[in-house]
Write a protein that holds these residues in place. Structure first.
Motif, mmCIF file in Angstrom:
data_model
loop_
_atom_site.group_PDB
_atom_site.id
_atom_site.type_symbol
_atom_site.label_atom_id
_atom_site.label_comp_id
_atom_site.label_asym_id
_atom_site.label_seq_id
_atom_site.Cartn_x
_atom_site.Cartn_y
_atom_site.Cartn_z
ATOM 1 N N LEU A 271 69.726 30.244 76.383
ATOM 2 C CA LEU A 271 69.827 29.253 77.447
ATOM 3 C C LEU A 271 70.303 29.913 78.741
ATOM 4 O O LEU A 271 69.770 29.634 79.817
ATOM 5 C CB LEU A 271 70.776 28.134 77.027
ATOM 6 C CG LEU A 271 71.036 27.048 78.051
ATOM 7 C CD1 LEU A 271 69.747 26.309 78.402
ATOM 8 C CD2 LEU A 271 72.089 26.080 77.516
ATOM 9 N N GLY A 272 71.292 30.790 78.644
ATOM 10 C CA GLY A 272 71.763 31.507 79.828
ATOM 11 C C GLY A 272 70.677 32.351 80.451
ATOM 12 O O GLY A 272 70.503 32.385 81.671
ATOM 13 N N GLU A 273 69.897 33.019 79.592
ATOM 14 C CA GLU A 273 68.786 33.834 80.099
ATOM 15 C C GLU A 273 67.733 32.962 80.777
ATOM 16 O O GLU A 273 67.244 33.291 81.864
ATOM 17 C CB GLU A 273 68.155 34.620 78.962
ATOM 18 C CG GLU A 273 69.041 35.728 78.425
ATOM 19 C CD GLU A 273 68.382 36.489 77.310
ATOM 20 O OE1 GLU A 273 67.631 37.438 77.622
ATOM 21 O OE2 GLU A 273 68.601 36.126 76.133
ATOM 22 N N ARG A 274 67.381 31.841 80.153
ATOM 23 C CA ARG A 274 66.385 30.931 80.738
ATOM 24 C C ARG A 274 66.890 30.314 82.034
ATOM 25 O O ARG A 274 66.127 30.098 82.969
ATOM 26 C CB ARG A 274 66.013 29.818 79.759
ATOM 27 C CG ARG A 274 65.105 30.242 78.650
ATOM 28 C CD ARG A 274 64.490 29.053 77.904
ATOM 29 N NE ARG A 274 65.431 28.027 77.519
ATOM 30 C CZ ARG A 274 66.128 28.002 76.379
ATOM 31 N NH1 ARG A 274 65.997 28.972 75.507
ATOM 32 N NH2 ARG A 274 66.950 27.012 76.108
ATOM 33 N N PHE A 275 68.186 30.027 82.077
ATOM 34 C CA PHE A 275 68.753 29.393 83.266
ATOM 35 C C PHE A 275 68.600 30.275 84.495
ATOM 36 O O PHE A 275 68.379 29.776 85.593
ATOM 37 C CB PHE A 275 70.225 29.027 83.056
ATOM 38 C CG PHE A 275 70.793 28.269 84.202
ATOM 39 C CD1 PHE A 275 70.465 26.932 84.391
ATOM 40 C CD2 PHE A 275 71.616 28.891 85.128
ATOM 41 C CE1 PHE A 275 70.965 26.232 85.481
ATOM 42 C CE2 PHE A 275 72.114 28.204 86.210
ATOM 43 C CZ PHE A 275 71.798 26.863 86.387
ATOM 44 N N VAL A 276 68.704 31.570 84.320
ATOM 45 C CA VAL A 276 68.523 32.493 85.449
ATOM 46 C C VAL A 276 67.137 32.288 86.063
ATOM 47 O O VAL A 276 66.973 32.342 87.282
ATOM 48 C CB VAL A 276 68.733 33.960 85.011
ATOM 49 C CG1 VAL A 276 68.332 34.934 86.096
ATOM 50 C CG2 VAL A 276 70.185 34.181 84.600
#
Length: 121
Positions: free
Chosen positions: A102-107
């Motif tokens: 999720l953190g990676e996608r949020f970027v």
């Protein structure tokens, strides 16, 4: 690259991590109670943000996360403990992979709705 340029680049990346985390968590209230799970989820999510930014800038993700924590006011020992627990323990819990991704996608997307749904569940 000179040491000074590396420091400037890392400081800029930490600023980007902070901007993204503010955007992702604006208005979020952690659930009441004493559970540490929301904090651990946030730690893994933050590491995921660092992971995506570090890959983009050819940096070491753990080093970026450590520097971000240090710039946030943690001592070196406390910051290293957070990085170690996050990367060696929390990443491998039932919520770890999804929070990191999720953190990676949020970027890429900056979709705060998905963040709230996952981090507060």
């Amino acid at each position: 690259m000179s040491e000074q340029n590396k420091t400037v680049e890392m400081t800029a990346l930490c600023g980007e991590v902070q901007r993204l985390l503010r955007l992702a968590t604006d208005g979020l209230q952690p659930p009441s109670g004493s559970s540490e799970t929301p904090r651990r989820k946030m730690s893994v999510f933050t590491y995921g943000v660092c992971l995506a930014l570090a890959r983009r800038e050819a940096q070491e993700p753990a080093a970026l996360y450590l520097e971000y924590l240090l710039q946030g006011g943690l001592s070196m020992a406390a910051a290293q403990t957070v990085v170690e627990r996050t990367t060696l323990k929390f990443m491998y819990t039932e919520y770890g992979p999804s929070c990191c991704q999720l953190g990676e996608r949020f970027v890429q997307s900056e979709d705060a709705a998905e963040v709230a749904m996952t981090l507060l569940s």
